[in-house]
Design a protein around this motif. Structure first.
Motif, PDB file in Angstrom:
ATOM      1  N   ASP A 116     -33.316  12.435  -3.390  1.00 28.75           N
ATOM      2  CA  ASP A 116     -33.370  12.808  -4.812  1.00 28.75           C
ATOM      3  C   ASP A 116     -34.280  14.022  -4.933  1.00 28.75           C
ATOM      4  O   ASP A 116     -35.285  14.002  -5.626  1.00 28.75           O
ATOM      5  CB  ASP A 116     -33.895  11.623  -5.636  1.00 28.75           C
ATOM      6  N   TYR A 117     -33.932  15.099  -4.257  1.00 31.47           N
ATOM      7  CA  TYR A 117     -34.816  16.252  -4.087  1.00 31.47           C
ATOM      8  C   TYR A 117     -35.243  16.835  -5.428  1.00 31.47           C
ATOM      9  O   TYR A 117     -34.420  17.222  -6.248  1.00 31.47           O
ATOM     10  CB  TYR A 117     -34.118  17.308  -3.239  1.00 31.47           C
ATOM     11  N   PHE A 118     -36.557  16.877  -5.651  1.00 29.70           N
ATOM     12  CA  PHE A 118     -37.149  17.359  -6.901  1.00 29.70           C
ATOM     13  C   PHE A 118     -36.509  16.720  -8.132  1.00 29.70           C
ATOM     14  O   PHE A 118     -36.390  17.334  -9.187  1.00 29.70           O
ATOM     15  CB  PHE A 118     -37.080  18.889  -6.994  1.00 29.70           C
ATOM     16  N   GLY A 119     -36.068  15.471  -7.993  1.00 26.46           N
ATOM     17  CA  GLY A 119     -35.524  14.731  -9.114  1.00 26.46           C
ATOM     18  C   GLY A 119     -34.146  15.182  -9.571  1.00 26.46           C
ATOM     19  O   GLY A 119     -33.699  14.795 -10.651  1.00 26.46           O
ATOM     20  N   THR A 120     -33.442  15.927  -8.718  1.00 23.33           N
ATOM     21  CA  THR A 120     -32.126  16.450  -9.108  1.00 23.33           C
ATOM     22  C   THR A 120     -30.982  15.533  -8.705  1.00 23.33           C
ATOM     23  O   THR A 120     -29.839  15.785  -9.073  1.00 23.33           O
ATOM     24  CB  THR A 120     -31.885  17.823  -8.452  1.00 23.33           C
ATOM     25  N   GLY A 121     -31.261  14.497  -7.908  1.00 21.68           N
ATOM     26  CA  GLY A 121     -30.206  13.638  -7.387  1.00 21.68           C
ATOM     27  C   GLY A 121     -29.537  14.192  -6.148  1.00 21.68           C
ATOM     28  O   GLY A 121     -28.604  13.587  -5.617  1.00 21.68           O
ATOM     29  N   THR A 149     -31.973  22.434   3.868  1.00 23.62           N
ATOM     30  CA  THR A 149     -30.547  22.356   3.542  1.00 23.62           C
ATOM     31  C   THR A 149     -30.300  21.340   2.434  1.00 23.62           C
ATOM     32  O   THR A 149     -30.729  20.190   2.527  1.00 23.62           O
ATOM     33  CB  THR A 149     -29.720  21.950   4.774  1.00 23.62           C
ATOM     34  N   SER A 150     -29.589  21.773   1.400  1.00 31.12           N
ATOM     35  CA  SER A 150     -29.147  20.871   0.341  1.00 31.12           C
ATOM     36  C   SER A 150     -27.798  20.279   0.720  1.00 31.12           C
ATOM     37  O   SER A 150     -26.885  20.998   1.134  1.00 31.12           O
ATOM     38  CB  SER A 150     -29.022  21.618  -0.983  1.00 31.12           C
ATOM     39  N   LEU A 151     -27.657  18.961   0.557  1.00 33.78           N
ATOM     40  CA  LEU A 151     -26.388  18.294   0.831  1.00 33.78           C
ATOM     41  C   LEU A 151     -25.512  18.218  -0.415  1.00 33.78           C
ATOM     42  O   LEU A 151     -24.350  17.809  -0.323  1.00 33.78           O
ATOM     43  CB  LEU A 151     -26.660  16.883   1.364  1.00 33.78           C
ATOM     44  N   ASP A 152     -26.079  18.599  -1.559  1.00 30.71           N
ATOM     45  CA  ASP A 152     -25.348  18.593  -2.828  1.00 30.71           C
ATOM     46  C   ASP A 152     -25.680  19.884  -3.568  1.00 30.71           C
ATOM     47  O   ASP A 152     -26.468  19.876  -4.512  1.00 30.71           O
ATOM     48  CB  ASP A 152     -25.731  17.377  -3.675  1.00 30.71           C
ATOM     49  N   ASP A 153     -25.092  21.004  -3.136  1.00 33.52           N
ATOM     50  CA  ASP A 153     -25.503  22.285  -3.698  1.00 33.52           C
ATOM     51  C   ASP A 153     -25.018  22.507  -5.130  1.00 33.52           C
ATOM     52  O   ASP A 153     -25.365  23.513  -5.744  1.00 33.52           O
ATOM     53  CB  ASP A 153     -25.096  23.445  -2.798  1.00 33.52           C
ATOM     54  N   ASP A 154     -24.239  21.561  -5.677  1.00 29.58           N
ATOM     55  CA  ASP A 154     -23.919  21.643  -7.097  1.00 29.58           C
ATOM     56  C   ASP A 154     -25.060  21.074  -7.939  1.00 29.58           C
ATOM     57  O   ASP A 154     -25.101  21.291  -9.161  1.00 29.58           O
ATOM     58  CB  ASP A 154     -22.620  20.899  -7.408  1.00 29.58           C
ATOM     59  N   TRP A 156     -28.554  21.033  -6.399  1.00 30.19           N
ATOM     60  CA  TRP A 156     -29.709  21.835  -5.978  1.00 30.19           C
ATOM     61  C   TRP A 156     -29.234  22.850  -4.958  1.00 30.19           C
ATOM     62  O   TRP A 156     -28.527  22.510  -4.009  1.00 30.19           O
ATOM     63  CB  TRP A 156     -30.802  20.968  -5.351  1.00 30.19           C
ATOM     64  N   ALA A 157     -29.620  24.095  -5.150  1.00 30.95           N
ATOM     65  CA  ALA A 157     -29.298  25.148  -4.185  1.00 30.95           C
ATOM     66  C   ALA A 157     -30.448  26.136  -4.140  1.00 30.95           C
ATOM     67  O   ALA A 157     -31.226  26.257  -5.093  1.00 30.95           O
ATOM     68  CB  ALA A 157     -28.004  25.854  -4.558  1.00 30.95           C
ATOM     69  N   TRP A 158     -30.549  26.833  -3.023  1.00 31.71           N
ATOM     70  CA  TRP A 158     -31.586  27.851  -2.863  1.00 31.71           C
ATOM     71  C   TRP A 158     -31.009  29.181  -3.343  1.00 31.71           C
ATOM     72  O   TRP A 158     -30.536  30.000  -2.577  1.00 31.71           O
ATOM     73  CB  TRP A 158     -32.039  27.909  -1.410  1.00 31.71           C
ATOM     74  N   SER A 166     -28.663  26.522   2.067  1.00 33.53           N
ATOM     75  CA  SER A 166     -29.768  26.438   3.016  1.00 33.53           C
ATOM     76  C   SER A 166     -30.432  27.790   3.202  1.00 33.53           C
ATOM     77  O   SER A 166     -29.887  28.832   2.817  1.00 33.53           O
ATOM     78  CB  SER A 166     -29.277  25.915   4.371  1.00 33.53           C
ATOM     79  N   TYR A 167     -31.623  27.760   3.805  1.00 34.82           N
ATOM     80  CA  TYR A 167     -32.304  28.994   4.184  1.00 34.82           C
ATOM     81  C   TYR A 167     -33.186  28.706   5.398  1.00 34.82           C
ATOM     82  O   TYR A 167     -33.522  27.563   5.679  1.00 34.82           O
ATOM     83  CB  TYR A 167     -33.127  29.571   3.024  1.00 34.82           C
ATOM     84  N   MET A 168     -33.572  29.771   6.103  1.00 34.07           N
ATOM     85  CA  MET A 168     -34.413  29.663   7.290  1.00 34.07           C
ATOM     86  C   MET A 168     -35.825  30.161   6.976  1.00 34.07           C
ATOM     87  O   MET A 168     -36.018  31.074   6.167  1.00 34.07           O
ATOM     88  CB  MET A 168     -33.823  30.482   8.438  1.00 34.07           C
ATOM     89  N   HIS A 169     -36.797  29.557   7.660  1.00 36.77           N
ATOM     90  CA  HIS A 169     -38.200  29.903   7.480  1.00 36.77           C
ATOM     91  C   HIS A 169     -38.830  30.089   8.862  1.00 36.77           C
ATOM     92  O   HIS A 169     -38.654  29.252   9.751  1.00 36.77           O
ATOM     93  CB  HIS A 169     -38.909  28.783   6.707  1.00 36.77           C
ATOM     94  N   TYR A 170     -39.575  31.188   9.036  1.00 36.27           N
ATOM     95  CA  TYR A 170     -40.193  31.529  10.315  1.00 36.27           C
ATOM     96  C   TYR A 170     -41.701  31.700  10.097  1.00 36.27           C
ATOM     97  O   TYR A 170     -42.125  32.326   9.118  1.00 36.27           O
ATOM     98  CB  TYR A 170     -39.608  32.832  10.870  1.00 36.27           C
TER      99      TYR A 170
END
Length: 211
Positions: A116-121, A149-154, A156-158, A166-170
């Protein structure tokens, strides 16, 4: 532990609108490896949101399977405060961390999953690979790469909804201690197109206190 940070970045994304943060934590652990704790930080989500505090809680189990392999698994719960809508952001996350020690340093393979990422479901996971190497006594370099990575980009999306799942971080950090203070200077960047996720240098100073 008390910490002063030039920026609070969460997987490369500033949680303080590219500004500084004050942070603190309290941890309790047993000889069996069972532990629990709490951690808090100041926040700034920008002029349209008055959220100003993140307060987290966690419980987990750390095990050393042998001289080389360690496992850490647990649950964390993230809460937010300061705005009327802050409580809507609260969510829980399960994590597992695997450590591999060798003469070349410590290698980690880590996974976090929220349903439930950031309460978005939205379902969401983060995978990370990291390696730490002591280049000289008391001086360590730590390199890491992770993907969010979001599994429900409708939900939550970056970026725009339905666009960037999804996005990459270094990140490359130098860590040392001086007169009881832990010091870290890190260079980090992402491929997420946002002002709060641009390349930056982050410095932190921490001090731990025993009870």
């Amino acid at each position: 532990t008390g910490t002063l940070a030039s920026d609070y970045t969460f997987n490369g994304v500033s949680q303080t609108d590219n500004g500084p943060a004050v942070q603190g934590s309290f941890d309790y652990s047993q000889a069996s490896g069972l532990y629990a704790g709490t951690w808090a930080s100041t926040l700034d989500f920008g002029p349209l949101d008055d959220t100003n505090i993140e307060w987290d809680f966690y419980v987990g189990q750390y095990l050393e399977l042998n001289d080389t392999v360690s496992v850490d698994a647990g649950i964390a719960h993230y809460t937010y405060h300061g705005d009327d809508a802050s409580s809507d952001y609260a969510y829980s996350e399960a994590y597992s961390k695997f450590g591999f020690a060798s003469e070349f340093g410590q290698t980690e393979a880590n996974l976090w999953y929220a349903w439930d990422y950031f309460g978005t479901g939205a379902g969401h996971y983060i995978v990370m690979a990291a390696h730490s190497y002591e280049v000289a006594p008391g001086h360590t370099l730590r390199a890491s790469i992770d993907q969010s990575t979001s599994l429900d980009d409708d939900k939550w999306a970056w970026g725009e909804l339905g666009q960037d799942a999804s996005y990459m971080h270094y990140r490359l950090a130098y860590q040392t201690s001086f007169e009881g203070f832990d010091l870290e200077v890190a260079a980090e960047d992402t491929d997420y197109d946002a002002d709060t996720a641009d390349a930056r240098i982050v410095a932190t100073v921490s001090r731990s206190f025993g009870f």
